[in-house]
Design an enzyme around this catalytic site. Structure first.
Site, PDB file in Angstrom:
ATOM      1  N   LYS A   1       0.873  -1.180   0.000  1.00  0.00           N
ATOM      2  CA  LYS A   1       0.000   0.000   0.000  1.00  0.00           C
ATOM      3  C   LYS A   1       0.904   1.222   0.000  1.00  0.00           C
ATOM      4  O   LYS A   1       2.006   1.187   0.549  1.00  0.00           O
ATOM      5  CB  LYS A   1      -0.863   0.006   1.271  1.00  0.00           C
ATOM      6  CG  LYS A   1      -2.073   0.895   1.187  1.00  0.00           C
ATOM      7  CD  LYS A   1      -3.277   0.131   0.687  1.00  0.00           C
ATOM      8  CE  LYS A   1      -4.501   0.996   0.645  1.00  0.00           C
ATOM      9  NZ  LYS A   1      -5.718   0.248   0.281  1.00  0.00           N
TER      10      LYS A   1
ATOM     11  N   VAL B   1     -26.034   3.413   0.245  1.00  0.00           N
ATOM     12  CA  VAL B   1     -26.355   2.893  -1.093  1.00  0.00           C
ATOM     13  C   VAL B   1     -25.639   3.735  -2.147  1.00  0.00           C
ATOM     14  O   VAL B   1     -26.238   4.310  -3.036  1.00  0.00           O
ATOM     15  CB  VAL B   1     -27.890   2.804  -1.342  1.00  0.00           C
ATOM     16  CG1 VAL B   1     -28.454   1.581  -0.656  1.00  0.00           C
ATOM     17  CG2 VAL B   1     -28.621   4.065  -0.885  1.00  0.00           C
ATOM     18  N   GLY B   2     -24.318   3.817  -1.977  1.00  0.00           N
ATOM     19  CA  GLY B   2     -23.474   4.522  -2.941  1.00  0.00           C
ATOM     20  C   GLY B   2     -23.119   3.586  -4.079  1.00  0.00           C
ATOM     21  O   GLY B   2     -23.931   2.757  -4.507  1.00  0.00           O
ATOM     22  N   LYS B   3     -21.866   3.673  -4.536  1.00  0.00           N
ATOM     23  CA  LYS B   3     -21.455   2.902  -5.717  1.00  0.00           C
ATOM     24  C   LYS B   3     -21.692   1.399  -5.506  1.00  0.00           C
ATOM     25  O   LYS B   3     -22.287   0.737  -6.331  1.00  0.00           O
ATOM     26  CB  LYS B   3     -19.972   3.171  -6.029  1.00  0.00           C
ATOM     27  CG  LYS B   3     -19.725   4.594  -6.533  1.00  0.00           C
ATOM     28  CD  LYS B   3     -18.341   4.765  -7.091  1.00  0.00           C
ATOM     29  CE  LYS B   3     -17.246   4.719  -6.036  1.00  0.00           C
ATOM     30  NZ  LYS B   3     -17.297   5.860  -5.070  1.00  0.00           N
TER      31      LYS B   3
ATOM     32  N   GLY C   1     -23.257  -0.152  -2.679  1.00  0.00           N
ATOM     33  CA  GLY C   1     -24.540  -0.460  -2.037  1.00  0.00           C
ATOM     34  C   GLY C   1     -25.703  -0.544  -3.016  1.00  0.00           C
ATOM     35  O   GLY C   1     -26.538  -1.435  -2.917  1.00  0.00           O
ATOM     36  N   HIS C   2     -25.721   0.349  -4.004  1.00  0.00           N
ATOM     37  CA  HIS C   2     -26.900   0.323  -4.887  1.00  0.00           C
ATOM     38  C   HIS C   2     -26.879  -0.881  -5.825  1.00  0.00           C
ATOM     39  O   HIS C   2     -27.922  -1.443  -6.135  1.00  0.00           O
ATOM     40  CB  HIS C   2     -27.088   1.666  -5.622  1.00  0.00           C
ATOM     41  CG  HIS C   2     -26.466   1.775  -6.964  1.00  0.00           C
ATOM     42  ND1 HIS C   2     -25.137   2.074  -7.141  1.00  0.00           N
ATOM     43  CD2 HIS C   2     -26.986   1.617  -8.200  1.00  0.00           C
ATOM     44  CE1 HIS C   2     -24.889   2.103  -8.440  1.00  0.00           C
ATOM     45  NE2 HIS C   2     -25.982   1.838  -9.102  1.00  0.00           N
TER      46      HIS C   2
END
Ligand code: NAD
Length: 370
Positions: free
Chosen positions: A88, A189-191, A193-194
């Site tokens: 990372k 419910v973003g990228k 979640g939706h």
């Protein structure tokens, strides 16, 4: 030596959490770049993990974050079945102020200088467009746009992988992978979640959602009037009759306040670092709540960026992400057999895969030449 610097060295050389192979400090004064690239393990292959661009309170905090995040990537990549190790990078500074083409190109040259030992991708504060710039200086940048040979948005496969983790949870707990008739709560419910809501509805689940952004809520509710929305996450987790809770917003969703209030029997969601502190996994187990470890079920995204290295193929990635079902089941079985929470079982399986790879390499190295 400050306490913090000592903390960095302790993590690196003395603690059980350490064991990093290499940490590279990068500086380009002309562009203002200050970055840390941490390679935790290359036991399974080149170290893959995103670049976080963040205004850290101190340089030491940035190094510690790189150390912790890179270690997490070793485990995640191992359990995703990738022949890739964990790494990372962090770029220190406020991306809104500091990010420039010059800086990203300088960063790309540092990544290139590692000759493929570290492969980068997007993380908090870096986007597909940034990886397109970094990739002008290095072959070892994934998460690029489709126009630049990349795979683009990884949330489709991340949601698919979480759905597989939920199906495995249902199989383990109720003897059947279907979510038909199950009541599932999705927080955020973003990228990711939706897309997850779409899978759930398709499978016949009843879905309850919440989100702090009105646009995110509207996108789901306008398309699916049968979905119910509640005011906030606190109301969501207390909803009566919940079978599954899916944290898909920020980290730390499982903490001393939320765990005692959960009505769901399963927690399985996309958010990174859901367990607020060590010990929460045991609190969940003590309440009889099955926890599907976040880094296992949200690996669809890393599976996608890894595939970019070979030339992206959606079907190949989807087949790999489908295996999250089997991996999640294996973790639950190991947890039961060893009498430990699933999060600890996941760590054990990942550590075993890395140890086996190291042993195989050592055996190959010490074998007499034919
Ligand atoms: N996108 C990926 O491929 C991917 C891969 C692995 C892990 N993740 C993790 O999954 C989570 C979601 O990622 P994403 O890409 O969908 O992000 P996103 O920003 O598109 O969506 C997050 C949603 O959560 C909402 N939210 C934020 N705070 C909230 C709160 N307190 N209560 C309710 N809703 C809240 C936001 O308004 C947003 O709609 C993150 O933790 C991310 O690190 C994402």
């Amino acid at each position: 030596m400050t306490e913090m610097t000592d903390g960095v060295l302790h993590t690196l050389f003395r603690s059980e959490q350490g064991g990093h192979e290499q940490v590279v400090l990068c500086q380009d004064r002309a562009s203002g770049l200050k970055a840390v690239i941490a390679i935790h393990s290359t036991a399974l292959g080149p170290a893959l993990g995103g670049t976080r661009f963040h205004a850290y309170a101190s340089d030491e905090e940035a190094v510690l974050d790189a150390l912790n995040l890179s270690r997490g990537m070793s485990y995640k990549n191992a359990l995703a079945g990738l022949d890739l190790g964990g790494g990372k990078a962090v770029i220190i500074g406020d991306p809104d102020v500091l990010k420039s083409e010059e800086l990203l190109l300088a960063y790309g040259r540092f990544v290139e200088s590692l000759g493929g030992r570290y492969v980068t991708a997007c993380d908090v504060g870096t986007y597909v467009a940034d990886m397109d710039v970094v990739a002008r200086e290095t072959r070892w940048a994934t998460g690029r746009s489709p126009e630049n040979g990349g795979a683009g948005d990884s949330s489709v496969l991340t949601a698919f992988g979480v759905f597989q983790g939920m199906r495995a949870s249902a199989q383990h707990l109720w003897g059947d992978p279907t979510l038909r008739g199950r009541k599932v709560a999705v927080a955020g419910v973003g990228k990711v979640g939706h897309y997850l809501v779409e899978h759930l509805l398709e499978d016949g689940a009843e879905v309850v959602i919440t989100d702090v952004r009105e646009e995110s809520l509207r996108r789901v509710l306008d398309k699916h009037p049968q979905v119910t929305a509640v005011a906030d996450t606190d109301a969501l987790i207390r909803t009566e009759g919940l079978d599954i809770y899916a944290p898909c917003a920020l980290g730390g969703a499982l903490n001393d306040e939320s765990v005692p209030a959960l009505t769901a029997k399963v927690v399985c969601g996309a958010a990174n670092n859901q367990l607020a502190h060590p010990g929460v996994e045991k609190d969940l187990a003590d309440r009889g709540i099955l926890y599907a470890p976040d880094y296992v079920v949200n690996a669809g995204g890393v599976i996608q960026v890894a595939d970019e290295l070979r030339g992206f193929d959606f079907d190949r990635c989807k087949a790999k992400a489908t295996k999250i079902f089997d991996t999640t089941l294996e973790i639950f079985a190991r947890a039961k057999a060893d009498g430990i929470p699933p999060a600890a079982a996941a760590d054990r399986i990942a550590e075993q895969r890395m140890a086996d790879a190291r042993a195989a390499k050592a055996a190959k190295g010490s074998a007499p030449a034919l």
